[in-house]
Design a protein around this motif. Structure first.
Motif, PDB file in Angstrom:
ATOM      1  N   TYR A 235       0.861  -1.172   0.000  1.00  0.00           N
ATOM      2  CA  TYR A 235       0.000   0.000   0.000  1.00  0.00           C
ATOM      3  C   TYR A 235       0.908   1.236   0.000  1.00  0.00           C
ATOM      4  N   TYR A 236       0.740   2.070  -0.999  1.00  0.00           N
ATOM      5  CA  TYR A 236       1.627   3.215  -1.195  1.00  0.00           C
ATOM      6  C   TYR A 236       0.905   4.501  -0.801  1.00  0.00           C
ATOM      7  N   LEU A 237       1.510   5.232   0.159  1.00  0.00           N
ATOM      8  CA  LEU A 237       0.943   6.485   0.644  1.00  0.00           C
ATOM      9  C   LEU A 237       1.951   7.610   0.402  1.00  0.00           C
ATOM     10  N   ASP A 238       1.578   8.559  -0.454  1.00  0.00           N
ATOM     11  CA  ASP A 238       2.440   9.684  -0.798  1.00  0.00           C
ATOM     12  C   ASP A 238       1.669  10.981  -0.570  1.00  0.00           C
ATOM     13  N   PRO A 239       2.142  11.841   0.348  1.00  0.00           N
ATOM     14  CA  PRO A 239       1.436  13.103   0.602  1.00  0.00           C
ATOM     15  C   PRO A 239       1.320  13.991  -0.641  1.00  0.00           C
ATOM     16  N   LEU A 240       2.170  13.758  -1.656  1.00  0.00           N
ATOM     17  CA  LEU A 240       2.044  14.509  -2.911  1.00  0.00           C
ATOM     18  C   LEU A 240       1.174  13.785  -3.937  1.00  0.00           C
ATOM     19  N   ARG A 241       0.744  12.560  -3.554  1.00  0.00           N
ATOM     20  CA  ARG A 241      -0.130  11.740  -4.389  1.00  0.00           C
ATOM     21  C   ARG A 241       0.458  11.482  -5.765  1.00  0.00           C
ATOM     22  N   LYS A 242       1.719  11.059  -5.786  1.00  0.00           N
ATOM     23  CA  LYS A 242       2.379  10.664  -7.023  1.00  0.00           C
ATOM     24  C   LYS A 242       2.478   9.147  -7.085  1.00  0.00           C
ATOM     25  N   SER A 243       2.867   8.622  -8.218  1.00  0.00           N
ATOM     26  CA  SER A 243       3.016   7.174  -8.393  1.00  0.00           C
ATOM     27  C   SER A 243       4.283   6.688  -7.699  1.00  0.00           C
ATOM     28  N   PRO A 244       4.339   5.405  -7.314  1.00  0.00           N
ATOM     29  CA  PRO A 244       5.548   4.869  -6.674  1.00  0.00           C
ATOM     30  C   PRO A 244       6.741   4.947  -7.614  1.00  0.00           C
ATOM     31  N   PRO A 245       7.897   5.410  -7.148  1.00  0.00           N
ATOM     32  CA  PRO A 245       9.084   5.455  -8.013  1.00  0.00           C
ATOM     33  C   PRO A 245       9.572   4.052  -8.351  1.00  0.00           C
ATOM     34  N   ASN A 246      10.181   3.915  -9.509  1.00  0.00           N
ATOM     35  CA  ASN A 246      10.665   2.599  -9.943  1.00  0.00           C
ATOM     36  C   ASN A 246      11.714   2.034  -8.998  1.00  0.00           C
ATOM     37  N   ASP A 247      12.520   2.923  -8.380  1.00  0.00           N
ATOM     38  CA  ASP A 247      13.530   2.443  -7.430  1.00  0.00           C
ATOM     39  C   ASP A 247      12.879   1.681  -6.278  1.00  0.00           C
ATOM     40  N   ILE A 274      -2.363   2.120  -4.602  1.00  0.00           N
ATOM     41  CA  ILE A 274      -2.134   3.518  -4.225  1.00  0.00           C
ATOM     42  C   ILE A 274      -3.292   4.009  -3.352  1.00  0.00           C
ATOM     43  N   VAL A 275      -2.947   4.507  -2.179  1.00  0.00           N
ATOM     44  CA  VAL A 275      -3.937   5.022  -1.233  1.00  0.00           C
ATOM     45  C   VAL A 275      -3.971   6.546  -1.343  1.00  0.00           C
ATOM     46  N   ASN A 276      -5.156   7.085  -1.527  1.00  0.00           N
ATOM     47  CA  ASN A 276      -5.305   8.547  -1.561  1.00  0.00           C
ATOM     48  C   ASN A 276      -5.270   9.082  -0.128  1.00  0.00           C
ATOM     49  N   CYS A 277      -4.059   9.234   0.357  1.00  0.00           N
ATOM     50  CA  CYS A 277      -3.854   9.664   1.740  1.00  0.00           C
ATOM     51  C   CYS A 277      -4.001  11.189   1.848  1.00  0.00           C
ATOM     52  N   PRO A 278      -3.988  11.737   3.066  1.00  0.00           N
ATOM     53  CA  PRO A 278      -4.042  13.203   3.206  1.00  0.00           C
ATOM     54  C   PRO A 278      -2.921  13.874   2.410  1.00  0.00           C
ATOM     55  N   ARG A 279      -3.280  14.940   1.711  1.00  0.00           N
ATOM     56  CA  ARG A 279      -2.337  15.643   0.841  1.00  0.00           C
ATOM     57  C   ARG A 279      -1.674  16.792   1.608  1.00  0.00           C
ATOM     58  N   GLN A 280      -0.322  16.853   1.505  1.00  0.00           N
ATOM     59  CA  GLN A 280       0.381  17.926   2.188  1.00  0.00           C
ATOM     60  C   GLN A 280       0.115  19.263   1.487  1.00  0.00           C
ATOM     61  N   THR A 281       0.050  20.343   2.287  1.00  0.00           N
ATOM     62  CA  THR A 281      -0.313  21.664   1.752  1.00  0.00           C
ATOM     63  C   THR A 281       0.893  22.529   1.436  1.00  0.00           C
ATOM     64  N   SER A 282       2.101  22.034   1.777  1.00  0.00           N
ATOM     65  CA  SER A 282       3.311  22.779   1.429  1.00  0.00           C
ATOM     66  C   SER A 282       4.375  21.784   0.994  1.00  0.00           C
ATOM     67  N   SER A 283       5.565  22.272   0.728  1.00  0.00           N
ATOM     68  CA  SER A 283       6.627  21.391   0.218  1.00  0.00           C
ATOM     69  C   SER A 283       7.565  20.891   1.306  1.00  0.00           C
ATOM     70  N   VAL A 284       7.283  21.193   2.579  1.00  0.00           N
ATOM     71  CA  VAL A 284       8.240  20.848   3.638  1.00  0.00           C
ATOM     72  C   VAL A 284       7.599  20.028   4.757  1.00  0.00           C
ATOM     73  N   GLU A 285       6.413  19.501   4.558  1.00  0.00           N
ATOM     74  CA  GLU A 285       5.711  18.802   5.641  1.00  0.00           C
ATOM     75  C   GLU A 285       5.631  17.296   5.436  1.00  0.00           C
ATOM     76  N   CYS A 286       6.283  16.754   4.390  1.00  0.00           N
ATOM     77  CA  CYS A 286       6.091  15.352   4.046  1.00  0.00           C
ATOM     78  C   CYS A 286       6.478  14.415   5.196  1.00  0.00           C
ATOM     79  N   GLY A 287       7.591  14.727   5.889  1.00  0.00           N
ATOM     80  CA  GLY A 287       8.035  13.862   6.978  1.00  0.00           C
ATOM     81  C   GLY A 287       7.026  13.768   8.106  1.00  0.00           C
ATOM     82  N   PHE A 288       6.445  14.902   8.497  1.00  0.00           N
ATOM     83  CA  PHE A 288       5.460  14.904   9.574  1.00  0.00           C
ATOM     84  C   PHE A 288       4.143  14.263   9.126  1.00  0.00           C
ATOM     85  N   TYR A 289       3.824  14.380   7.843  1.00  0.00           N
ATOM     86  CA  TYR A 289       2.650  13.684   7.317  1.00  0.00           C
ATOM     87  C   TYR A 289       2.833  12.170   7.440  1.00  0.00           C
ATOM     88  N   ILE A 290       4.027  11.691   7.118  1.00  0.00           N
ATOM     89  CA  ILE A 290       4.295  10.257   7.201  1.00  0.00           C
ATOM     90  C   ILE A 290       4.211   9.784   8.652  1.00  0.00           C
TER      91      ILE A 290
END
Length: 340
Positions: A235-247, A274-290
């Motif tokens: 289950y993939y959760l990305d606060p920017l709601r992008k696809s999982p990277p190939n890596d 892909i889970v439509n998780c809560p979307r981050q509202t800025s570019s610096v909050e991804c860690g706290f969202y996780i």
């Protein structure tokens, strides 16, 4: 002579079991004729015996512990197939012992199969185990700990126990001899009340599914993968709601390949959801969202239902929730630093 004695004991036990249960059935049927009988419903159904069909499980929860079969343990990192039981048994010192006594004895084993017998009105979970031979496979060291030789299998005619009787133990390889294992006791994490034992197992398994939470950092961005090894699903959760990277996908494929080489099993690649998780509202909050999503997942009573519902339908986290997460993270970090 010892072999003849053991055969006699085995034949005697078979006759005793057959005669005993025939007696129980006849006795209860006679009691039921009386309208004022005191036979409980449970005893009545037990005397009739189970149906011919039994449900088999790989995982079962009993006495606050999650038990798994040995085959399931072999492809997992954790070990939960070790069991012990204290039972009353006839003890003899030798074939010439004319004064055998009944006493308590502790047995150690490994779960091979988990059965659920159907008695029409209720189900009885049973563990089929390989038990270590107490005569040649169990030793007590001077320091008090118990060692077992897991390849010394005994008591083959008494392989079944009720799940409610099992106590969970772990086996750790003895550093002085790889043939022997040291027994460690397990503490139940969540006590399951007796009334809860009749709950539907599928519902219990869903709410107690064992998954792995893996935060992943890629190109200065945090994302979360929740791995369900039973269903081979990520289950993939990305606060920017992008696809999982190939890596990331390649990493999980390498994990599957490693397990296949190690166990010889036909390990298939993981499916991605892909889970439509809560979307981050800025570019610096991804860690706290996780961190916040991991907390919400762990505290949810039915996490495997929380995921398909897109994290409970949350679109964003409020600023107050993110600030709360920051404060909790900072407090834990300071606590760890003060103890280091």
């Amino acid at each position: 002579m010892v072999d003849c004695f053991c055969r006699f004991i085995g034949i005697f036990k078979f006759i005793y079991d057959y005669v005993f249960w025939s007696y129980v059935f006849d006795k209860i049927q006679k009691e039921l004729i009386d309208e004022l009988h005191e036979v409980t419903e449970t005893l009545r159904w037990l005397s009739l015996g189970p149906t011919r069909l039994a449900i088999k499980h790989d995982v079962f929860i009993s006495n606050g512990c999650r038990f798994k079969t040995k085959a399931r343990d072999d492809v997992r990192v954790t070990q939960t197939s070790g069991v012990s039981i204290v039972a009353q048994t006839l003890q003899v010192s030798s074939a010439r012992d004319k004064n055998p006594i009944y006493g308590e004895m502790k047995f150690y084993g490994v779960i091979q199969e988990i059965w659920e017998l159907d008695y029409h009105e209720f189900r009885m979970p049973m563990f089929k185990c390989d038990w270590v031979d107490n005569k040649n496979g169990v030793e007590k060291e001077k320091l008090g700990f118990i060692k077992v030789y897991l390849n010394k299998i005994g008591h083959k005619k008494d392989s079944f126990i009720m799940a409610s009787q099992a106590k969970q133990v772990f086996y750790v390889e003895d550093p002085t001899s790889s043939r022997w294992s040291i027994v460690l006791a397990s503490q139940p994490r969540d006590k399951v009340h007796d009334d809860d034992q009749q709950h539907d197992f599928d519902e219990l398994q869903t709410s107690e599914k064992e998954c792995c939470l893996m935060p992943y950092h890629f190109l200065r961005h945090w994302m979360l993968v929740i791995i369900d090894p039973d269903d081979h699903t990520c289950y993939y959760l990305d606060p920017l709601r992008k696809s999982p990277p190939n890596d990331l996908k390649n990493l999980m494929n390498n994990v599957s390949s490693h397990i296949k080489r190690k166990t010889g099993r036909n390990e298939k690649n993981y499916k991605w959801k892909i889970v439509n998780c809560p979307r981050q509202t800025s570019s610096v909050e991804c860690g706290f969202y996780i961190i916040r999503m991991m907390k919400d997942y762990c505290l949810n009573e039915t996490p495997m239902r929380w995921l398909p519902s897109n994290c409970g339908g949350r679109n964003i986290y409020t600023l107050g929730e993110i600030n709360e997460t920051r404060n909790e993270w900072a407090a834990k970090l300071l606590e760890r630093m003060s103890h280091s």
